[in-house]
Design a protein around this motif. Structure first.
Motif: not given
Length: 307
Positions: A84-107
């Protein structure tokens, strides 16, 4: 009807929730509290640590997001294993409504936005548009407690920073009776926290690693020297949720992310050398609301204290 006590967490990518909050989530689910997790992107730009899955990368088949969708489902199932246990999981705006922006490292060793980002990158999302999706969730779930990143997103990742902005803005908008009545009845979140990592615990953990001869885990960090921005001075901590009995669930949930987390990586090394206190006690900074009953160390032991 929702449970009497309801926690909402807002994270940027799959696996972020396990690093900072998995033990807290497992403890609260086991106690019968409602836990809702909102993930803002599918982590499409993540580094793939499994060679046989490298074809899923963004610069190849670009199908990592779908794979990580399965990983997060597996991880959350690990954290809620009881009947009976569960975690209620939502994607903001639905799955893949927003895409991972990526990143780079600062010096200087922190993350910054990448030179080029996708048109639909979360970092470039209109703040009000993104916040409105969360407003609707807040008004439906009616959480008393919200946990998310600090303004720097822990280490500067643009999606973490954006998740912080969206969460904080949505919390304000959701409480305004005249704002977007179509998104539900207004709801004010009583307590808001930012995820944190204790400086004293981090230094003790690093010292244990170095004393054990491990010089590669958290490479470059000196137990007696400057620490990265995701580490919080103990004087700024407000709460410590002791969920050491759930640390194995947390580690098993991290194992559910083979594309992102290696079992010989720093998280597991720290746990092996320090024990359950390494990842079984999770720390928070209070942003809104009154602190409730404090433990012997002057910190709240329950995020719902005083609610």
């Amino acid at each position: 009807m929702p449970a009497d006590q309801r926690l909402l967490l807002v994270h940027a990518h799959p696996d972020d929730e396990c690093i900072g909050n998995a033990a807290t989530m497992a403890k609260y689910v086991a106690a019968g509290r409602d836990v809702t997790l909102v993930t803002c992107t599918a982590g499409e730009m993540g580094e793939i640590l499994v060679p046989e899955l490298e074809h899923l990368a963004a610069d190849k088949e670009d199908r990592l997001g779908e794979h990580r969708r399965g990983e997060i489902a597996n991880a959350l199932a690990v954290l809620a294993p009881g009947e009976g246990q569960s975690i209620d999981h939502r994607w903001l705006g639905g799955f893949q409504r927003f895409r991972d922006s990526g990143m780079k490292w600062h010096d200087d060793g922190y993350a910054i936005p990448a030179d080029d980002i996708h048109d639909n990158a979360f970092w470039a999302a209109d703040l009000t548009v993104a916040a409105d999706y969360l407003v609707e969730i807040i008004r439906e779930v009616r959480p008393q407690v919200l946990a998310t990143y600090d303004p720097f997103g822990g280490y500067g990742h643009p999606d973490h920073i954006q998740a912080h902005r969206v969460a904080m803005y949505a919390a304000q908008l959701a409480a305004v009776p005249s704002y977007r009545r179509d998104l539900g009845a207004p709801w004010e979140i009583a307590k808001i926290y930012w995820n944190a990592m204790s400086e004293s615990r981090m230094r003790a953990g690093l010292r244990a690693l170095r004393d054990a001869g491990d010089t590669t885990s958290f490479e470059g960090m000196d137990p007696d020297g400057p620490l990265p921005p995701f580490v919080t001075a103990d004087e700024n901590l407000s709460a410590a949720v002791d969920a050491q009995e759930y640390v194995e669930l947390k580690l098993d949930a991290l194992r559910a992310y083979p594309t992102q987390v290696t079992t010989d990586g720093p998280f597991f090394a720290l746990s092996n050398n320090v024990g359950s206190t390494a990842w079984g006690i999770e720390f928070y900074r209070i942003v809104k609301g009154e602190r409730g009953e404090l433990g012997e160390d002057g910190l709240e032991t329950d995020l719902f204290a005083g609610v």
